[in-house]
Design a protein around this motif. Structure first.
Motif, mmCIF file in Angstrom:
data_model
loop_
_atom_site.group_PDB
_atom_site.id
_atom_site.type_symbol
_atom_site.label_atom_id
_atom_site.label_comp_id
_atom_site.label_asym_id
_atom_site.label_seq_id
_atom_site.Cartn_x
_atom_site.Cartn_y
_atom_site.Cartn_z
ATOM 1 N N VAL A 73 -8.154 10.103 49.196
ATOM 2 C CA VAL A 73 -8.208 11.175 48.195
ATOM 3 C C VAL A 73 -7.378 12.360 48.670
ATOM 4 N N LEU A 74 -6.617 12.937 47.755
ATOM 5 C CA LEU A 74 -5.850 14.156 48.026
ATOM 6 C C LEU A 74 -6.383 15.273 47.151
ATOM 7 N N ASP A 75 -6.849 16.344 47.785
ATOM 8 C CA ASP A 75 -7.355 17.533 47.081
ATOM 9 C C ASP A 75 -6.310 18.641 47.244
ATOM 10 N N ILE A 76 -5.409 18.771 46.242
ATOM 11 C CA ILE A 76 -4.318 19.746 46.313
ATOM 12 C C ILE A 76 -4.842 21.120 45.914
ATOM 13 N N ALA A 77 -4.313 22.152 46.575
ATOM 14 C CA ALA A 77 -4.803 23.518 46.360
ATOM 15 C C ALA A 77 -6.306 23.537 46.578
ATOM 16 N N GLY A 78 -6.730 22.767 47.589
ATOM 17 C CA GLY A 78 -8.158 22.553 47.833
ATOM 18 C C GLY A 78 -8.880 23.771 48.351
ATOM 19 N N LEU A 99 -7.228 17.571 52.525
ATOM 20 C CA LEU A 99 -7.291 18.894 51.897
ATOM 21 C C LEU A 99 -5.938 19.559 52.106
ATOM 22 N N ALA A 100 -5.212 19.753 51.025
ATOM 23 C CA ALA A 100 -3.873 20.347 51.104
ATOM 24 C C ALA A 100 -3.857 21.679 50.371
ATOM 25 N N ASP A 101 -3.214 22.661 50.977
ATOM 26 C CA ASP A 101 -3.051 23.959 50.330
ATOM 27 C C ASP A 101 -1.771 24.589 50.877
ATOM 28 N N ASP A 129 3.237 22.100 49.908
ATOM 29 C CA ASP A 129 3.683 22.603 48.607
ATOM 30 C C ASP A 129 3.493 21.491 47.586
ATOM 31 N N ALA A 130 2.757 21.774 46.527
ATOM 32 C CA ALA A 130 2.484 20.765 45.501
ATOM 33 C C ALA A 130 3.758 20.221 44.862
ATOM 34 N N GLU A 131 4.824 21.010 44.873
ATOM 35 C CA GLU A 131 6.078 20.565 44.256
ATOM 36 C C GLU A 131 6.828 19.552 45.103
ATOM 37 N N ALA A 132 6.493 19.456 46.384
ATOM 38 C CA ALA A 132 7.188 18.535 47.293
ATOM 39 C C ALA A 132 6.183 18.018 48.315
ATOM 40 N N LEU A 133 5.275 17.187 47.869
ATOM 41 C CA LEU A 133 4.186 16.722 48.724
ATOM 42 C C LEU A 133 4.725 15.876 49.882
ATOM 43 N N PRO A 134 4.293 16.168 51.118
ATOM 44 C CA PRO A 134 4.849 15.503 52.299
ATOM 45 C C PRO A 134 4.138 14.192 52.644
ATOM 46 N N PHE A 147 -7.956 24.581 39.857
ATOM 47 C CA PHE A 147 -7.570 25.995 39.774
ATOM 48 C C PHE A 147 -6.381 26.327 40.691
ATOM 49 N N GLY A 148 -5.427 25.415 40.736
ATOM 50 C CA GLY A 148 -4.236 25.650 41.545
ATOM 51 C C GLY A 148 -2.931 25.507 40.790
ATOM 52 N N LEU A 149 -2.918 24.684 39.748
ATOM 53 C CA LEU A 149 -1.658 24.376 39.075
ATOM 54 C C LEU A 149 -1.013 25.616 38.457
ATOM 55 N N ARG A 150 -1.814 26.543 37.968
ATOM 56 C CA ARG A 150 -1.224 27.699 37.286
ATOM 57 C C ARG A 150 -0.442 28.588 38.253
ATOM 58 N N ASN A 151 -0.695 28.452 39.558
ATOM 59 C CA ASN A 151 0.016 29.264 40.547
ATOM 60 C C ASN A 151 1.323 28.624 41.020
ATOM 61 N N VAL A 152 1.583 27.394 40.602
ATOM 62 C CA VAL A 152 2.787 26.669 41.021
ATOM 63 C C VAL A 152 3.977 27.155 40.193
ATOM 64 N N THR A 153 5.107 27.343 40.861
ATOM 65 C CA THR A 153 6.293 27.855 40.166
ATOM 66 C C THR A 153 6.804 26.854 39.139
ATOM 67 N N GLU A 154 7.064 25.615 39.566
ATOM 68 C CA GLU A 154 7.573 24.565 38.673
ATOM 69 C C GLU A 154 6.475 23.513 38.523
ATOM 70 N N LYS A 155 5.656 23.676 37.512
ATOM 71 C CA LYS A 155 4.498 22.807 37.337
ATOM 72 C C LYS A 155 4.892 21.350 37.105
ATOM 73 N N GLN A 156 5.986 21.139 36.373
ATOM 74 C CA GLN A 156 6.414 19.762 36.122
ATOM 75 C C GLN A 156 6.794 19.062 37.420
ATOM 76 N N ASN A 157 7.426 19.797 38.332
ATOM 77 C CA ASN A 157 7.771 19.215 39.640
ATOM 78 C C ASN A 157 6.510 18.785 40.393
ATOM 79 N N ALA A 158 5.457 19.594 40.290
ATOM 80 C CA ALA A 158 4.200 19.255 40.963
ATOM 81 C C ALA A 158 3.601 17.975 40.381
ATOM 82 N N LEU A 159 3.597 17.856 39.059
ATOM 83 C CA LEU A 159 3.052 16.649 38.431
ATOM 84 C C LEU A 159 3.886 15.419 38.796
#
Length: 257
Positions: A73-78, A99-101, A129-134, A147-159
Motif C-alpha cells: 500500500v502507498l499512502d501519498i501525502a500521508g 507513507l510518502a509525503d 513528489d506525487a508528480e514523480a513517484l520514486p 487531502f493532498g491532491l489539491r496541493n500538487v502543482t500538476e495534478k494530472q502528472n500525479a494521477l
C-alpha cells in the motif's frame, strides 16, 4: 461568491497558490512553507476544523480501499499517518505500507506518531513528489491520497504517476475537499472557511495565513466531475466518486486493469 476557477490566468507558466497566481516552479516551496508551519498542530487543527468528522471520512476511505493481508500500500501525502496506521494493521507482517509525503516536517511528525504507537516493521517512510513517484512500475496493490491532491502543482502528472506504480488490478482512492451539492450549504461553508477558519488557525496554531490558503486551495480544486475526467485521462477504469457531508468532501476511486 464567484467561482475563482473561472477567473484564473491562462498563462501556462503560472499556477494558483490559493487565489494568487505564482510561477509553477514556486508553488511546491510555497506549499512546503505552509506545511512546515502547521505540521506540529496539524492533528489538533484537523479535529477542530472538521469537529472530528475527518476521522469518519478517513475511516470510510479505509473501508472502501479493500486492503488485505500481504498487500503493498502507498499512502501519498500521508502526513501524520492516520491512514497508514490502519493500513499497517490490515496488511500484517507479510505486507508493507509506504507513507510518502513531499514535506519532511509532516513526514517526521507522522513517523514519530506511528512509532510512539508501536507501529514498526511494516512501514516505510519516503519523502516523495506525487508528480514523480520514486517507485518501480506495478509496485502497489492500493494507493491512497487523502487531502493532498489539491496541493500538487500538476495534478494530472500525479494521477499519471500513480497509474504507473499501481499493479494491474490495483486501485487508487483520492479523498479530497470538493464542491458542496447545495447552494445553501455552499454559502454556509464559504462563511465558515473564510471568516472562522483563519481565526481558528490564528488562535490555535498562531497562523491565520496558512488556513486562509487552505480555504482558497479548496475552492481552486477541480470539482467532482472534472476530477473524475482526470482519472479517466490517466487511464483508470470504473472511475466513480461518492459525495460525503453534502459534497464538502468527495471520495474518488479508479482501477488499473
Amino acid at each position: 461568491m464567484s467561482d475563482p476557477q473561472s477567473t484564473h490566468s491562462n498563462d501556462t507558466s503560472t499556477t494558483h497558490f490559493g487565489f494568487k497566481q505564482v510561477e509553477k516552479n514556486q508553488k511546491a516551496s510555497l506549499v512546503a512553507e505552509v506545511f512546515d508551519s502547521v505540521a506540529a498542530k496539524y492533528d489538533v487543527m484537523n479535529d477542530l476544523m472538521s469537529m472530528g468528522v475527518h476521522r469518519l471520512w478517513k475511516r470510510y476511505t479505509i473501508d472502501c480501499a479493500g486492503v488485505r493481508p500481504g498487500n503493498q500500500v502507498l499512502d501519498i501525502a500521508g502526513g501524520t499517518g492516520d491512514l497508514t496506521a490502519k493500513f499497517s494493521r490490515l496488511v500484517g507482517s507479510t505486507g508493507k505500507v509506504t507513507l510518502a509525503d513531499i514535506n519532511l516536517s509532516m513526514l517526521k511528525v507522522g513517523r514519530d506518531k506511528l512509532r510512539d504507537r508501536g507501529l514498526v516493521g511494516n512501514i516505510d517512510y519516503v519523502q516523495a513528489d506525487a508528480e514523480a513517484l520514486p517507485f518501480p512500475d506495478n509496485t502497489f496493490d492500493v494507493v491512497t491520497m487523502a487531502f493532498g491532491l489539491r496541493n500538487v502543482t500538476e495534478k494530472q502528472n500525479a494521477l499519471d504517476s500513480v497509474y504507473r506504480v499501481l499493479k494491474p488490478g490495483g486501485r487508487l482512492l483520492v479523498l479530497e475537499f470538493s464542491k458542496p451539492t447545495s447552494e445553501q450549504l455552499s454559502k454556509l461553508y464559504d462563511m465558515y472557511s473564510f471568516h472562522i477558519l483563519p481565526k481558528m488557525g490564528q488562535l490555535v496554531a498562531n497562523d491565520a495565513e496558512s488556513y486562509q490558503y487552505l480555504a482558497e486551495s479548496i475552492r481552486m480544486h477541480p470539482d467532482q466531475d472534472t476530477l473524475k475526467g482526470m482519472f479517466e485521462k490517466a487511464g483508470f477504469d470504473q472511475c466513480d466518486y461518492q459525495n460525503l457531508t453534502g459534497g464538502i468532501v468527495a471520495l474518488h476511486r479508479g482501477f488499473k486493469f
